[in-house]
Scaffold this motif. Structure first.
Motif, PDB file in Angstrom:
ATOM      1  N   PHE A  18       0.987  -1.275   0.290  1.00 22.03           N
ATOM      2  CA  PHE A  18      -0.171   0.365  -0.020  1.00 22.03           C
ATOM      3  C   PHE A  18       0.672   1.436  -0.045  1.00 22.03           C
ATOM      4  O   PHE A  18       0.953   2.013  -1.192  1.00 22.03           O
ATOM      5  N   GLY A  74       2.509  -9.609  -2.863  1.00 17.78           N
ATOM      6  CA  GLY A  74       1.761  -8.754  -3.015  1.00 17.78           C
ATOM      7  C   GLY A  74       1.042  -8.751  -3.979  1.00 17.78           C
ATOM      8  O   GLY A  74      -0.722  -8.887  -3.840  1.00 17.78           O
ATOM      9  N   GLY A  75       1.188  -8.311  -5.708  1.00 17.10           N
ATOM     10  CA  GLY A  75       0.113  -8.494  -6.192  1.00 17.10           C
ATOM     11  C   GLY A  75      -0.667  -7.624  -6.271  1.00 17.10           C
ATOM     12  O   GLY A  75      -1.874  -7.648  -6.890  1.00 17.10           O
ATOM     13  N   MET A  76      -0.674  -5.858  -5.269  1.00 18.08           N
ATOM     14  CA  MET A  76      -1.267  -5.218  -5.532  1.00 18.08           C
ATOM     15  C   MET A  76      -1.070  -3.504  -5.776  1.00 18.08           C
ATOM     16  O   MET A  76      -1.776  -2.874  -5.471  1.00 18.08           O
ATOM     17  N   GLY A 129      -2.964  -2.207  -9.259  1.00 16.72           N
ATOM     18  CA  GLY A 129      -3.994  -2.048  -8.810  1.00 16.72           C
ATOM     19  C   GLY A 129      -4.846  -1.208  -7.709  1.00 16.72           C
ATOM     20  O   GLY A 129      -5.433  -0.310  -8.369  1.00 16.72           O
ATOM     21  N   ILE A 130      -4.043  -1.219  -6.386  1.00 19.09           N
ATOM     22  CA  ILE A 130      -4.302  -0.028  -5.553  1.00 19.09           C
ATOM     23  C   ILE A 130      -3.814   1.453  -6.702  1.00 19.09           C
ATOM     24  O   ILE A 130      -4.476   2.701  -6.627  1.00 19.09           O
ATOM     25  N   LEU A 186      -6.076   4.614  -7.194  1.00 23.50           N
ATOM     26  CA  LEU A 186      -6.008   6.424  -6.290  1.00 23.50           C
ATOM     27  C   LEU A 186      -5.468   7.510  -7.160  1.00 23.50           C
ATOM     28  O   LEU A 186      -5.774   8.082  -6.642  1.00 23.50           O
ATOM     29  N   THR A 226       0.264   5.985   4.127  1.00 22.25           N
ATOM     30  CA  THR A 226      -0.455   5.479   5.316  1.00 22.25           C
ATOM     31  C   THR A 226       0.604   3.520   4.777  1.00 22.25           C
ATOM     32  O   THR A 226       0.881   3.333   3.218  1.00 22.25           O
ATOM     33  N   LYS A 227       0.604   3.597   6.096  1.00 20.35           N
ATOM     34  CA  LYS A 227       1.723   1.881   5.706  1.00 20.35           C
ATOM     35  C   LYS A 227       0.316   0.534   6.261  1.00 20.35           C
ATOM     36  O   LYS A 227       0.168   0.942   7.507  1.00 20.35           O
ATOM     37  N   ALA A 228      -0.320  -0.034   5.813  1.00 16.77           N
ATOM     38  CA  ALA A 228      -0.949  -1.583   5.725  1.00 16.77           C
ATOM     39  C   ALA A 228      -0.962  -2.375   6.622  1.00 16.77           C
ATOM     40  O   ALA A 228      -1.742  -2.901   7.221  1.00 16.77           O
ATOM     41  N   THR A 229       0.762  -2.824   6.345  1.00 16.70           N
ATOM     42  CA  THR A 229       0.848  -4.311   6.208  1.00 16.70           C
ATOM     43  C   THR A 229       2.527  -4.668   7.045  1.00 16.70           C
ATOM     44  O   THR A 229       2.985  -3.237   6.994  1.00 16.70           O
ATOM     45  N   THR A 230       2.607  -5.310   7.816  1.00 14.56           N
ATOM     46  CA  THR A 230       3.854  -5.319   8.486  1.00 14.56           C
ATOM     47  C   THR A 230       3.782  -6.965   8.883  1.00 14.56           C
ATOM     48  O   THR A 230       2.878  -7.466   9.468  1.00 14.56           O
TER      49      THR A 230
END
Lengths: 322, 246
Positions: free
Chosen positions: B93, B122-124, B127-128, B132, B209-213
């Motif tokens: 993200f 992640g493959g995201m 798309g993100i 945006l 924003t950091k969405a994951t760790t």
């Protein structure tokens, strides 16, 4: 606050992965002490989801959503999440869902974790186990956003029956023309054959087959087993088989229950792509082929002798069980 | 046409994967880093647009200075300019937001990213980023033609492929098929020399924003020894009665 799950369908029927993600969502809801709402689009028999712990189905019936459109589907799932006040959304790992999930995550400012292989390790903080490094490792990932999108890996959690009664409610999302600026023109898909993504069994072959003309026996073996066919990278590079069948790190991952590798030596990139498969069987003339080290069962032998015998034997078993 | 190719700096596909610092970090010791294979197909397709349709091609990478050799390779292949966002790419993200900022400031018509990086998978990001920026998006793209503002793409679906029609500005998540593997380019000496002169801009990250760790990593349990069958009959018995898979 329910858990929301998107249950994928095709030609009006739920796909196998719909029942797996429903089962997963049911487990997450149990951990969060809440219920599961499913979103189903142009699907029939919505009540069947009750078998897997779904208590409510938002049924979308709209011809504009045939064929699949990632942005429109993502927007309608986001709208359903807001309606249900769902902060955890469960999706599958199909090609269509991996297309829509990042759009959905961005819409909801949600952390998205794909390729999840087990029920959450914790829901506060929300932590899941997923594959990483092309199946050569696992990551234990914490999602730090309020909304969360979880992509469940195929065949990782399985289908778990948890009978309840699913109330079906019509849901008409507010779709706009701007959702359809990416248009499907033509779909070229093999009908009636298992696909690598959701097949229980995958029969895969490599350069040991010597040429594309010899794939007839691979297809026959796949037919007998109800399996999908796949191939190694050199085979797709040589144009013997389509790119869509290439299994491995730069091709498709396979998470089947049974993976049969015929005439494939087992390059590290190929082994990474199949490591999520549960039982791996190797047929190869070379006893030193690296694939034997990664396999559960094997036979050292010539594919041109072993495969026809295997087909005959499986046909016999099939006839006995008919 | 102005094209941005997003390049991820990843371990070579033959790398052995190990973890360090109590299994909380990827062990880079002895690992060679390369252009993410899915991005390399996209970069080569961008070169085609540059040579046949007169496009300008920039590359962008989120990473610290250690990613610059990989970026120089992309420049040696023929990209015109590079942008390095000076941050550690620990979350999809976050990366997507950084790249979206570059796209917004650069006025790109077409953004080509790999469908996923082969390290964190992640493959995201594409798309993100597209969402945006409110740009059209096609994932798992295996062919792409652009005529004026119109784009025709083929995407891989489960069990087949789908032809897509859309318009620029467009983000694609590309992969093998965008070009053939035999068409991938190895930088020649002239390209390497020229790449040294090309602009590699370093920009600081935006607040994002950091969405994951990723808390920790581990490896699959070691496999037991293979059971070898001496005949097809024995193999079938093993699969039927022992493994219960047929």
């Amino acid at each position: 606050m329910a858990v929301l799950v998107y249950t994928e369908s095709e030609n009006g029927k739920f796909k196998k992965n719909a029942f797996e993600v429903a089962s997963y969502a049911s487990e997450v809801a149990k951990q969060l002490s809440t219920t599961v709402t499913a979103v189903a689009v142009n699907a029939g028999d919505n009540e069947s989801l009750g078998t897997y712990g779904i208590s409510k189905v938002l049924n979308v019936s709209d011809d504009k959503l045939k064929p699949f459109n990632a942005k429109a589907f993502a927007n309608l799932i986001a709208e359903a999440a807001q309606k249900e006040e769902a902060q955890v959304i469960i999706v599958s790992s199909s090609a269509d869902t991996k297309f829509l999930a990042p759009i959905l995550a961005a819409k909801l400012s949600a952390g998205y974790v794909p390729n999840v292989v087990a029920a959450p390790e914790s829901t506060d903080p929300f932590t899941v186990k997923r594959t990483a490094f092309s199946n050569k490792g696992f990551a234990h990932t914490q999602i730090t956003t309020e909304n969360k999108v979880i992509g469940v890996s195929n065949n990782a959690f399985g289908v778990v029956e948890n009978p309840t009664s699913a109330a079906v409610e019509s849901f008409a999302p507010s779709l706009e023309d701007a959702d359809f600026t990416v248009k499907s023109v033509e779909v070229d898909k093999v009908v009636g054959k298992a696909t690598i993504a959701d097949a229980d069994i995958v029969v895969s072959a490599g350069r040991g087959l010597k040429g594309p003309e010899n794939w007839t026996m691979i297809e026959e073996l796949a037919d007998v087993l109800g399996a999908a066919t796949a191939c190694s990278k050199p085979v797709s590079d040589l144009g013997w088989r389509p790119h869509g069948e290439h299994v491995g790190q730069t091709g498709k991952p396979v998470a089947s229950n049974l993976y049969i590798a015929i005439g494939i030596s087992g390059a590290i990139q190929h082994l990474a792509g199949v490591s999520s498969s549960k039982t791996k069987v190797v047929i190869n003339t070379d006893p030193e082929a690296p694939f034997f080290k990664a396999a559960d069962y094997g036979i050292v032998g010539d594919a041109f002798e072993v495969v026809p015998q295997l087909i005959e034997k499986l046909k016999e078993i099939k006839a006995q069980n008919a | 046409m102005k094209i941005l190719v997003c390049i991820s700096n990843v371990p070579d596909t033959t790398s052995k994967i190990n973890f360090t610092d109590g299994d909380t970090k990827f062990d880079t010791n002895g690992v060679q880093f390369v252009i993410n294979p899915n991005d390399e197909f996209g970069l080569t397709r961008a070169m085609w647009f540059k040579e046949k349709q007169g496009a300008t091609v920039h590359i962008a990478t989120v990473g610290e200075a250690t990613v610059e050799p990989t970026m120089r390779k992309a420049l040696a292949i023929g990209a015109d300019e590079g942008i390095r966002i000076n941050a550690v790419p620990t979350d999809g993200f976050f990366v997507a937001q950084q790249l979206a900022e570059v796209v917004k400031n650069g006025g790109y018509d077409l953004v080509i990213a790999g469908r996923e990086s082969i390290d964190y998978n992640g493959g995201m990001v594409p798309g993100i980023m597209a969402t945006l920026l409110d740009m059209n998006f096609v994932n798992t793209c295996i062919s792409l033609e652009v005529d004026g503002d119109t784009a025709t793409a083929m995407r891989e679906i489960d069990g087949g492929k789908e032809k897509i029609s859309t318009s620029l500005p467009l983000v694609i998540g590309g992969q093998k098929g965008l070009v053939e593997e035999t068409d991938l380019r190895i930088p020649n000496m002239r390209g390497i020399m020229m790449a040294r002169q090309k602009k590699l801009n370093v920009v600081e990250p935006i607040d994002a924003t950091k969405a994951t760790t990723d808390l920790k990593f581990d490896k699959p349990a070691p496999k037991g020894t293979v059971k070898l069958a001496s005949s097809v009959d024995e193999l079938v018995t093993m699969l039927k009665d022992e493994a219960k898979v047929i």
